[in-house]
Enzyme design. Structure first.
Site, PDB file in Angstrom:
ATOM      1  N   HIS A 131       7.553   1.302 -11.031  1.00  0.00           N
ATOM      2  CA  HIS A 131       6.449   0.857 -10.447  1.00  0.00           C
ATOM      3  C   HIS A 131       5.214   1.181 -11.053  1.00  0.00           C
ATOM      4  CE1 HIS A 131       7.681   4.730  -8.676  1.00  0.00           C
ATOM      5  NE2 HIS A 131       6.406   4.918  -8.453  1.00  0.00           N
ATOM      6  N   HIS A 140       1.324   2.126 -10.314  1.00  0.00           N
ATOM      7  CA  HIS A 140       0.135   2.544  -9.332  1.00  0.00           C
ATOM      8  C   HIS A 140      -1.075   1.783  -9.688  1.00  0.00           C
ATOM      9  CE1 HIS A 140       2.611   5.982  -7.446  1.00  0.00           C
ATOM     10  NE2 HIS A 140       2.880   5.786  -8.569  1.00  0.00           N
ATOM     11  N   ASN A 169       4.157   6.661 -13.470  1.00  0.00           N
ATOM     12  CA  ASN A 169       5.150   8.082 -13.839  1.00  0.00           C
ATOM     13  C   ASN A 169       6.299   7.826 -14.135  1.00  0.00           C
ATOM     14  OD1 ASN A 169       2.737   9.180 -12.859  1.00  0.00           O
ATOM     15  ND2 ASN A 169       3.529   8.841 -10.581  1.00  0.00           N
ATOM     16  N   VAL A 174      10.197   8.203  -6.972  1.00  0.00           N
ATOM     17  CA  VAL A 174      10.845   7.221  -6.348  1.00  0.00           C
ATOM     18  C   VAL A 174      11.657   6.508  -7.835  1.00  0.00           C
ATOM     19  CG1 VAL A 174      11.138   4.919  -4.956  1.00  0.00           C
ATOM     20  CG2 VAL A 174       9.536   6.829  -4.481  1.00  0.00           C
ATOM     21  N   ARG A 188       0.870  -1.288   0.095  1.00  0.00           N
ATOM     22  CA  ARG A 188      -0.248  -0.096  -0.021  1.00  0.00           C
ATOM     23  C   ARG A 188       0.800   1.318  -0.110  1.00  0.00           C
ATOM     24  NH1 ARG A 188      -4.945  -2.073   0.726  1.00  0.00           N
ATOM     25  NH2 ARG A 188      -5.075  -4.069   1.930  1.00  0.00           N
ATOM     26  N   ASP A 189       0.469   2.262  -0.668  1.00  0.00           N
ATOM     27  CA  ASP A 189       1.069   3.518  -0.883  1.00  0.00           C
ATOM     28  C   ASP A 189       1.104   4.150   0.369  1.00  0.00           C
ATOM     29  OD1 ASP A 189       2.140   5.536  -3.379  1.00  0.00           O
ATOM     30  OD2 ASP A 189       1.605   6.633  -1.454  1.00  0.00           O
ATOM     31  N   ILE A 190       2.240   4.842   1.126  1.00  0.00           N
ATOM     32  CA  ILE A 190       1.963   5.565   2.463  1.00  0.00           C
ATOM     33  C   ILE A 190       0.949   6.778   2.257  1.00  0.00           C
ATOM     34  CG2 ILE A 190       3.783   7.082   2.216  1.00  0.00           C
ATOM     35  CD1 ILE A 190       4.823   6.045   4.892  1.00  0.00           C
TER      36      ILE A 190
HETATM   37  P1  5GP Z   1       5.969   8.258  -7.745  1.00  0.00           P
HETATM   38  O1  5GP Z   1       5.667   9.558  -7.434  1.00  0.00           O
HETATM   39  O2  5GP Z   1       7.574   7.712  -7.899  1.00  0.00           O
HETATM   40  O3  5GP Z   1       5.269   7.462  -9.050  1.00  0.00           O
HETATM   41  O4  5GP Z   1       5.365   7.320  -6.815  1.00  0.00           O
HETATM   42  C1  5GP Z   1       6.178   6.980  -5.478  1.00  0.00           C
HETATM   43  C2  5GP Z   1       4.957   6.654  -4.457  1.00  0.00           C
HETATM   44  O5  5GP Z   1       5.583   6.246  -3.366  1.00  0.00           O
HETATM   45  C3  5GP Z   1       4.251   7.822  -3.961  1.00  0.00           C
HETATM   46  O6  5GP Z   1       2.942   7.661  -4.401  1.00  0.00           O
HETATM   47  C4  5GP Z   1       4.669   7.974  -2.527  1.00  0.00           C
HETATM   48  O7  5GP Z   1       3.475   8.464  -1.568  1.00  0.00           O
HETATM   49  C5  5GP Z   1       4.993   6.535  -2.131  1.00  0.00           C
HETATM   50  N1  5GP Z   1       5.750   6.335  -0.946  1.00  0.00           N
HETATM   51  C6  5GP Z   1       6.983   7.210  -0.627  1.00  0.00           C
HETATM   52  N2  5GP Z   1       7.689   6.686   0.346  1.00  0.00           N
HETATM   53  C7  5GP Z   1       6.904   5.850   0.833  1.00  0.00           C
HETATM   54  C8  5GP Z   1       6.932   4.812   1.784  1.00  0.00           C
HETATM   55  O8  5GP Z   1       8.131   4.837   2.607  1.00  0.00           O
HETATM   56  N3  5GP Z   1       6.368   3.771   2.112  1.00  0.00           N
HETATM   57  C9  5GP Z   1       5.141   3.473   1.021  1.00  0.00           C
HETATM   58  N4  5GP Z   1       4.380   2.456   1.195  1.00  0.00           N
HETATM   59  N5  5GP Z   1       5.132   4.585  -0.136  1.00  0.00           N
HETATM   60  C10 5GP Z   1       6.047   5.183  -0.200  1.00  0.00           C
END
Ligand code: 5GP
Length: 115
Positions: free
Chosen positions: A99, A101, A86, A95, A28-30
């Site tokens: 990945h 979503h 993304n 990140v 799960r996303d944080i």
């Molecule tokens: P991006 O923006 O790279 O597409 O997605 C990265 C996702 O990682 C974001 O939606 C963010 O909320 C999530 N995220 C960032 N740090 C953490 C974490 O420590 N744990 C979890 N479970 N999700 C995280």
């Protein structure tokens, strides 16, 4: 490379893991952007979608199929969901381990407008 997602894979930081196999992990996303927001991450390292080689399409295919299987198992496949990847700055990637979503649980707004 060692992003925070690699640390989740190695159990160095906690996460709410909902699925794992030899190829990928899902948790799960944080900071959820929908009632259901799960991230599907390959165990092979690729910083962005741009870095997935043309001869490795299964890396991305497995993420999408795992997301669909999760939707079916959770019973929201018929209601529907969205998958998003993304890429780099304009795509909003934060990140740098590739990945996918999975967003679900409510009607989702339209997308694609400039920030
Ligand atoms: P991006 O923006 O790279 O597409 O997605 C990265 C996702 O990682 C974001 O939606 C963010 O909320 C999530 N995220 C960032 N740090 C953490 C974490 O420590 N744990 C979890 N479970 N999700 C995280």
């Amino acid at each position: 490379m060692s992003t925070l997602f690699h640390k989740i894979i190695r159990r160095e930081i906690p996460a709410d893991i909902v699925f794992e196999d030899e190829h990928l992990i899902a948790f799960r996303d944080i900071a959820p952007q929908a009632p259901v927001h799960v991230l599907f991450v390959p165990k092979d390292t690729f910083a962005t979608l741009n870095d997935v080689p043309a001869d490795r399409p299964e890396v991305i295919g497995r993420l999408a199929v795992a997301a669909a299987n999760y939707a079916k198992a959770q019973g929201f496949d018929e209601d529907g969901y969205r998958i998003v990847m993304n890429c780099n700055g304009d795509g909003g990637q934060t990140v740098f381990q590739v990945h996918l979503h999975l967003l679900a649980g409510a009607p989702l707004g339209r997308f694609g407008t400039p920030a």
